[in-house]
Design an enzyme around this catalytic site. Sequence first.
Site, PDB file in Angstrom:
ATOM      1  CE  LYS A 200       2.392  -2.282  -4.451  1.00 59.32           C
ATOM      2  NZ  LYS A 200       2.105  -2.427  -3.121  1.00 59.32           N
TER       3      LYS A 200
ATOM      4  N   GLY B  72      -4.626  -4.384  -3.718  1.00 62.78           N
ATOM      5  CA  GLY B  72      -5.410  -3.331  -4.306  1.00 62.78           C
ATOM      6  C   GLY B  72      -4.815  -1.922  -4.585  1.00 62.78           C
ATOM      7  CG  HIS B  73      -2.183  -1.782  -7.044  1.00 64.46           C
ATOM      8  ND1 HIS B  73      -1.138  -2.580  -7.780  1.00 64.46           N
ATOM      9  CD2 HIS B  73      -1.772  -2.709  -5.821  1.00 64.46           C
ATOM     10  CE1 HIS B  73      -0.394  -3.525  -7.198  1.00 64.46           C
ATOM     11  NE2 HIS B  73      -0.734  -3.247  -6.010  1.00 64.46           N
TER      12      HIS B  73
ATOM     13  CB  SER C 225       3.859  10.872  -4.398  1.00 71.36           C
ATOM     14  OG  SER C 225       2.397  10.959  -4.531  1.00 71.36           O
TER      15      SER C 225
ATOM     16  CG  ASP D  22      -1.829  -1.166   1.252  1.00 72.93           C
ATOM     17  OD1 ASP D  22      -2.180  -1.639  -0.084  1.00 72.93           O
ATOM     18  OD2 ASP D  22      -2.070  -1.528   2.262  1.00 72.93           O
TER      19      ASP D  22
ATOM     20  CE  LYS E 260      -1.566   7.844   1.591  1.00 73.09           C
ATOM     21  NZ  LYS E 260      -2.374   6.983   1.943  1.00 73.09           N
TER      22      LYS E 260
ATOM     23  CD  GLN F 143       0.895  -8.825  -2.699  1.00 76.61           C
ATOM     24  OE1 GLN F 143       1.244  -9.466  -3.503  1.00 76.61           O
ATOM     25  NE2 GLN F 143      -0.422  -8.695  -2.881  1.00 76.61           N
TER      26      GLN F 143
HETATM   27  P1  GDP Z   1      -0.812   0.358  -3.523  1.00 80.15           P
HETATM   28  O1  GDP Z   1      -1.351  -1.069  -3.097  1.00 80.15           O
HETATM   29  O2  GDP Z   1       0.698   0.506  -3.045  1.00 80.15           O
HETATM   30  O3  GDP Z   1      -1.161   0.805  -5.040  1.00 80.15           O
HETATM   31  O4  GDP Z   1      -1.380   1.361  -2.631  1.00 80.15           O
HETATM   32  P2  GDP Z   1      -2.984   1.659  -2.206  1.00 80.15           P
HETATM   33  O5  GDP Z   1      -3.822   1.979  -3.254  1.00 80.15           O
HETATM   34  O6  GDP Z   1      -3.443   0.324  -1.476  1.00 80.15           O
HETATM   35  O7  GDP Z   1      -3.020   2.699  -1.257  1.00 80.15           O
HETATM   36  C1  GDP Z   1      -2.448   4.074  -1.048  1.00 80.15           C
HETATM   37  C2  GDP Z   1      -3.430   4.986  -0.871  1.00 80.15           C
HETATM   38  O8  GDP Z   1      -2.709   6.182  -0.956  1.00 80.15           O
HETATM   39  C3  GDP Z   1      -4.452   5.186  -2.041  1.00 80.15           C
HETATM   40  O9  GDP Z   1      -5.631   5.529  -1.528  1.00 80.15           O
HETATM   41  C4  GDP Z   1      -3.851   6.269  -2.876  1.00 80.15           C
HETATM   42  O10 GDP Z   1      -5.225   7.068  -3.716  1.00 80.15           O
HETATM   43  C5  GDP Z   1      -3.326   7.270  -1.960  1.00 80.15           C
HETATM   44  N1  GDP Z   1      -2.161   7.812  -2.214  1.00 80.15           N
HETATM   45  C6  GDP Z   1      -1.139   7.553  -3.214  1.00 80.15           C
HETATM   46  N2  GDP Z   1      -0.271   8.456  -3.221  1.00 80.15           N
HETATM   47  C7  GDP Z   1      -0.493   9.291  -2.442  1.00 80.15           C
HETATM   48  C8  GDP Z   1       0.276  10.651  -1.982  1.00 80.15           C
HETATM   49  O11 GDP Z   1       1.271  10.990  -2.431  1.00 80.15           O
HETATM   50  N3  GDP Z   1      -0.664  11.536  -0.863  1.00 80.15           N
HETATM   51  C9  GDP Z   1      -1.823  11.184  -0.463  1.00 80.15           C
HETATM   52  N4  GDP Z   1      -2.547  11.793   0.420  1.00 80.15           N
HETATM   53  N5  GDP Z   1      -2.435   9.836  -0.972  1.00 80.15           N
HETATM   54  C10 GDP Z   1      -1.819   9.116  -1.968  1.00 80.15           C
HETATM   55  P1  IMO Z   2      -0.948  -4.220  -2.413  1.00 79.22           P
HETATM   56  O1  IMO Z   2      -0.561  -4.680  -3.577  1.00 79.22           O
HETATM   57  C1  IMO Z   2      -0.875  -4.668   1.937  1.00 79.22           C
HETATM   58  C2  IMO Z   2      -0.771  -8.654   3.573  1.00 79.22           C
HETATM   59  C3  IMO Z   2      -2.306  -9.097   4.305  1.00 79.22           C
HETATM   60  C4  IMO Z   2      -1.570 -10.176   5.347  1.00 79.22           C
HETATM   61  C5  IMO Z   2      -0.499 -10.717   4.448  1.00 79.22           C
HETATM   62  C6  IMO Z   2      -0.810 -12.042   3.896  1.00 79.22           C
HETATM   63  O2  IMO Z   2      -2.146  -3.559  -2.414  1.00 79.22           O
HETATM   64  O3  IMO Z   2       0.142  -3.490  -1.785  1.00 79.22           O
HETATM   65  P2  IMO Z   2      -2.273 -12.901   1.654  1.00 79.22           P
HETATM   66  O4  IMO Z   2      -3.852 -12.532   1.289  1.00 79.22           O
HETATM   67  O5  IMO Z   2      -1.205 -12.251   0.845  1.00 79.22           O
HETATM   68  O6  IMO Z   2      -2.125 -13.988   2.237  1.00 79.22           O
HETATM   69  O7  IMO Z   2      -2.038 -12.010   3.205  1.00 79.22           O
HETATM   70  O8  IMO Z   2      -0.139  -9.850   3.576  1.00 79.22           O
HETATM   71  N1  IMO Z   2      -1.248  -8.096   2.253  1.00 79.22           N
HETATM   72  C7  IMO Z   2      -1.336  -6.831   1.664  1.00 79.22           C
HETATM   73  N2  IMO Z   2      -1.121  -5.880   2.677  1.00 79.22           N
HETATM   74  N3  IMO Z   2      -0.973  -4.389   0.545  1.00 79.22           N
HETATM   75  C8  IMO Z   2      -1.214  -5.466  -0.127  1.00 79.22           C
HETATM   76  O9  IMO Z   2      -1.221  -5.536  -1.487  1.00 79.22           O
HETATM   77  C9  IMO Z   2      -1.251  -6.704   0.598  1.00 79.22           C
HETATM   78  N4  IMO Z   2      -1.395  -8.013   0.056  1.00 79.22           N
HETATM   79  C10 IMO Z   2      -1.510  -8.854   1.032  1.00 79.22           C
HETATM   80  O10 IMO Z   2      -2.764  -8.024   4.949  1.00 79.22           O
HETATM   81  O11 IMO Z   2      -0.914  -9.460   6.367  1.00 79.22           O
HETATM   82 MG    MG Z   3      -2.967  -1.567  -1.614  1.00 82.18          MG
END
Ligand code: GDP
Ligand code: IMO
Ligand code: MG
Length: 420
Positions: free
Chosen positions: A15, A39-40, A409, A12, A328, A221
């Site tokens: 990416k 979850g991207h 960012s 998270d 962030k 991840q």
């Molecule tokens: P990912 O799994 O690495 O793609 O990240 P996620 O989408 O799960 O979580 C990142 C969250 O931060 C999302 O809600 C993005 O919209 C938000 N985000 C990404 N970059 C920034 C940033 O530079 N600032 C802020 N405030 N939010 C951001």
């Molecule tokens: P993105 O790509 C954050 C965590 C789960 C759990 C562990 C194992 O959005 O960054 P799994 O379902 O893979 O067996 O879970 O890994 N986890 C993540 N945490 N971002 C993710 O993906 C994750 N994918 C798995 O919360 O702790």
């Molecule tokens: Mg994510």
Amino acid sequence: MVDVILGLQWGDEGKGKIVDFFAPNYDVVARFQGGPNAGHTLYVNGTKVVLHQIPSGIFHQGAINIIGNGVVLDPITFKKECDIVTSMGIDVRKNLYISERTNLIVPTHRALDKASEQQKGDSKIGSTLKGIGPAYMDKTGRNALRVGDVMERNFTAQYIKLRLKHQKLLDNMHFIEDITAWEEEFFEALEFLRTFKIINVEYFINDQIAKGKRVLAEGAQGSMLDIDFGTFPFVTSSNTISAGVCTGLGISPKQINDVLGVSKAYCTRVGGGPFPSELDDSVGEEIRRIGSEFGATTGRPRRCGWIDLVALRFACMINGVTKIIMTKADVLDSFETLQVCKAYDINGTITEQVPYQMSRMNVQPVLQSFKGWHMDTTSLKNPAELPQDMTTYINFINQYVGADVKYVSNGPGRDQIITL
Ligand code: GDP
Ligand code: IMO
Ligand code: MG
């Protein structure tokens, strides 16, 4: 030539946004591992989209998006996601190819994931319950069904064989939920999957590279969730690090150019497991509130803490990171004081190395304080505008980890990124 974008923390890191930002510079965008546990989040013309299976380059018509062999694919999630992307005007069948070797997540994998977590009780991983662990177990156990198999006439017979095997395991674990509805949905989704370009990705991608095309590999991840180098057993089941690009797409390490590592300016983790710099207090809550730190896949609150430079340096080392993208940063805009974790105190012994396991240890962070920059940075566009206190913070990180932050960012939007 292949560049890589991957997470340096516990997932998270942002990416999705970063891949979406860089995708216009590439001809191919490919996911190499993970599955719908990812979850991207991207913002496309102001609309929020969360991608789980489809690469984050899908909104750029110039790029071919690939689901590589290292990925585990749930046809149900895939179909739902394709419907969303299609409703946004994208012709998914045109620009999305899937490897014949990609392993399938079947409904019993999800059931097994749930049953396994239930059995673990208090020591559960906190899995996303998407069937990731069981699906990768069937891959390494040499039982899995792959996307190419879906095209074969005896697929149903193969499926039934696997299902019976899983049923015995589920019976053993006293799992009694009825999964008939999931199965119906699964077979419907397979029909949908059959209409896609299912190809031999290793030949395609190497041919593209030979033609001088640019490939971007998108990680899911984060490095601290890597099956080998993460905080085992609180990890995911794939190699999330840059080495996974080679096995997950069928390319040689010689082809890898830049490894762009994404790290938040602080740190989060969702699910169980060690997190030395975690803030279990009002400061942690404040970070969660300002950063909207709730899981994009499961909605769970993310655990928040200060940036962990011990883990970050380790992640840069095992990935061969060439550039860091700090996301962030804006979330820290209002904090008076910031801290960074620069060593671990393990029962009085100070170390700057990540131990092979941390879950049975008492790991305390050794912190260093920094002055907050205390200004709204969300509309800044160029590096000269960055507050001096942010530059000091970044310089310390660069020096500690031995790789440089090259992008900051400063908001979730596509245009909110500053090149240093
Ligand atoms: P990912 O799994 O690495 O793609 O990240 P996620 O989408 O799960 O979580 C990142 C969250 O931060 C999302 O809600 C993005 O919209 C938000 N985000 C990404 N970059 C920034 C940033 O530079 N600032 C802020 N405030 N939010 C951001
Ligand atoms: P993105 O790509 C954050 C965590 C789960 C759990 C562990 C194992 O959005 O960054 P799994 O379902 O893979 O067996 O879970 O890994 N986890 C993540 N945490 N971002 C993710 O993906 C994750 N994918 C798995 O919360 O702790
Ligand atoms: Mg994510």
